[in-house]
Design a protein around this motif. Sequence first.
Motif, PDB file in Angstrom:
ATOM      1  N   GLY A  11       0.830  -1.196   0.000  1.00 56.19           N
ATOM      2  CA  GLY A  11       0.000   0.000   0.000  1.00 56.19           C
ATOM      3  C   GLY A  11       0.866   1.249   0.000  1.00 56.19           C
ATOM      4  O   GLY A  11       2.052   1.195   0.316  1.00 56.19           O
ATOM      5  N   ASP A  12       0.250   2.351  -0.345  1.00 57.72           N
ATOM      6  CA  ASP A  12       1.010   3.595  -0.467  1.00 57.72           C
ATOM      7  C   ASP A  12       0.653   4.615   0.611  1.00 57.72           C
ATOM      8  O   ASP A  12       0.966   5.791   0.498  1.00 57.72           O
ATOM      9  N   SER A  13       0.023   4.158   1.662  1.00 57.56           N
ATOM     10  CA  SER A  13      -0.337   5.047   2.758  1.00 57.56           C
ATOM     11  C   SER A  13       0.929   5.535   3.460  1.00 57.56           C
ATOM     12  O   SER A  13       1.835   4.749   3.736  1.00 57.56           O
ATOM     13  N   VAL A  40       8.145  14.290   7.349  1.00 56.69           N
ATOM     14  CA  VAL A  40       7.763  15.649   7.733  1.00 56.69           C
ATOM     15  C   VAL A  40       7.399  16.382   6.449  1.00 56.69           C
ATOM     16  O   VAL A  40       8.200  16.453   5.510  1.00 56.69           O
ATOM     17  N   SER A  41       6.171  16.894   6.416  1.00 54.55           N
ATOM     18  CA  SER A  41       5.665  17.531   5.201  1.00 54.55           C
ATOM     19  C   SER A  41       4.716  18.667   5.563  1.00 54.55           C
ATOM     20  O   SER A  41       3.824  18.488   6.385  1.00 54.55           O
ATOM     21  N   PRO A  42       4.888  19.821   4.931  1.00 58.01           N
ATOM     22  CA  PRO A  42       3.971  20.928   5.217  1.00 58.01           C
ATOM     23  C   PRO A  42       2.572  20.708   4.642  1.00 58.01           C
ATOM     24  O   PRO A  42       1.601  21.290   5.120  1.00 58.01           O
ATOM     25  N   ASP A  43       2.458  19.836   3.621  1.00 59.30           N
ATOM     26  CA  ASP A  43       1.178  19.672   2.936  1.00 59.30           C
ATOM     27  C   ASP A  43       0.789  18.221   2.655  1.00 59.30           C
ATOM     28  O   ASP A  43      -0.202  17.958   1.983  1.00 59.30           O
ATOM     29  N   GLY A  44       1.560  17.269   3.167  1.00 61.03           N
ATOM     30  CA  GLY A  44       1.258  15.855   2.925  1.00 61.03           C
ATOM     31  C   GLY A  44       1.775  15.330   1.603  1.00 61.03           C
ATOM     32  O   GLY A  44       1.636  14.151   1.308  1.00 61.03           O
ATOM     33  N   GLU A  45       2.372  16.203   0.788  1.00 57.55           N
ATOM     34  CA  GLU A  45       2.899  15.775  -0.508  1.00 57.55           C
ATOM     35  C   GLU A  45       4.373  16.090  -0.698  1.00 57.55           C
ATOM     36  O   GLU A  45       5.102  15.300  -1.264  1.00 57.55           O
ATOM     37  N   ARG A  46       4.811  17.251  -0.252  1.00 56.85           N
ATOM     38  CA  ARG A  46       6.223  17.622  -0.382  1.00 56.85           C
ATOM     39  C   ARG A  46       6.980  17.141   0.853  1.00 56.85           C
ATOM     40  O   ARG A  46       6.486  17.256   1.963  1.00 56.85           O
ATOM     41  N   CYS A  83      13.547   7.650  -3.191  1.00 54.31           N
ATOM     42  CA  CYS A  83      13.615   6.755  -4.337  1.00 54.31           C
ATOM     43  C   CYS A  83      12.394   6.989  -5.208  1.00 54.31           C
ATOM     44  O   CYS A  83      11.494   7.753  -4.849  1.00 54.31           O
ATOM     45  N   VAL A  84      12.364   6.327  -6.350  1.00 53.12           N
ATOM     46  CA  VAL A  84      11.240   6.393  -7.276  1.00 53.12           C
ATOM     47  C   VAL A  84      10.700   4.982  -7.473  1.00 53.12           C
ATOM     48  O   VAL A  84      11.416   4.000  -7.220  1.00 53.12           O
ATOM     49  N   PRO A  85       9.463   4.846  -7.922  1.00 52.51           N
ATOM     50  CA  PRO A  85       8.879   3.506  -8.090  1.00 52.51           C
ATOM     51  C   PRO A  85       9.672   2.589  -9.026  1.00 52.51           C
ATOM     52  O   PRO A  85       9.619   1.369  -8.881  1.00 52.51           O
ATOM     53  N   GLY A 110       8.275  15.191  -7.398  1.00 53.67           N
ATOM     54  CA  GLY A 110       8.266  16.053  -6.223  1.00 53.67           C
ATOM     55  C   GLY A 110       7.162  15.767  -5.224  1.00 53.67           C
ATOM     56  O   GLY A 110       7.047  16.451  -4.209  1.00 53.67           O
ATOM     57  N   ARG A 111       6.352  14.743  -5.488  1.00 54.78           N
ATOM     58  CA  ARG A 111       5.236  14.411  -4.593  1.00 54.78           C
ATOM     59  C   ARG A 111       5.441  13.062  -3.929  1.00 54.78           C
ATOM     60  O   ARG A 111       5.807  12.079  -4.569  1.00 54.78           O
ATOM     61  N   LEU A 112       5.156  13.029  -2.640  1.00 56.47           N
ATOM     62  CA  LEU A 112       5.286  11.825  -1.836  1.00 56.47           C
ATOM     63  C   LEU A 112       4.261  10.788  -2.268  1.00 56.47           C
ATOM     64  O   LEU A 112       3.067  11.083  -2.330  1.00 56.47           O
ATOM     65  N   ARG A 113       4.730   9.565  -2.555  1.00 61.15           N
ATOM     66  CA  ARG A 113       3.831   8.508  -3.013  1.00 61.15           C
ATOM     67  C   ARG A 113       3.895   7.244  -2.169  1.00 61.15           C
ATOM     68  O   ARG A 113       3.181   6.285  -2.416  1.00 61.15           O
ATOM     69  N   GLY A 114       4.784   7.219  -1.169  1.00 65.15           N
ATOM     70  CA  GLY A 114       4.889   6.050  -0.318  1.00 65.15           C
ATOM     71  C   GLY A 114       6.163   6.119   0.499  1.00 65.15           C
ATOM     72  O   GLY A 114       6.952   7.054   0.362  1.00 65.15           O
TER      73      GLY A 114
END
Length: 142
Positions: A11-13, A40-46, A83-85, A110-114
């Motif tokens: 999963g990617d949570s 640690v992320s200001p917006d849940g993605e970065r 890393c990247v997928p 640039g976006r968090l995916r897992g």
Amino acid sequence: MRISEVLRRKGDSVTTLSPETDVAALLELMAEEGIGAVVVSPDGERVAGIVSERDVVRALHHNGADVLGRPISSIMTSQVHSCVPEDDLETLARTMTDHRIRHLPVVVEGRLRGVVSIGDIVKHRIAELQGERDQLVGYIQQ
């Protein structure tokens, strides 16, 4: 095996906290969720950083209990390896071993995916080896 396969299976949570969150709240979350690190992320993605149990222990050792009221940004690792997928498990295992890190954010454009942990890598590597073993045993027993 690629990291995308690891994320597909696990999963990617991702658990994230804002940089302003205090260390006490971080510890509470880690205990509740049974996790060893938080992105640690200001917006849940970065990704601004990552904070682990090790970071907390070091900060407690150097600063005492006062650190519990400080923001996690004051103790986080801000130079985050990611890393990247498309990365393969062997390369990631080497990176984690060489840099002595146990958690890597998976980032796409640039976006968090897992997040992948050393435990995830070991688990999937054991599964691969077991599959190879089973194939060899099947071949020998033919």
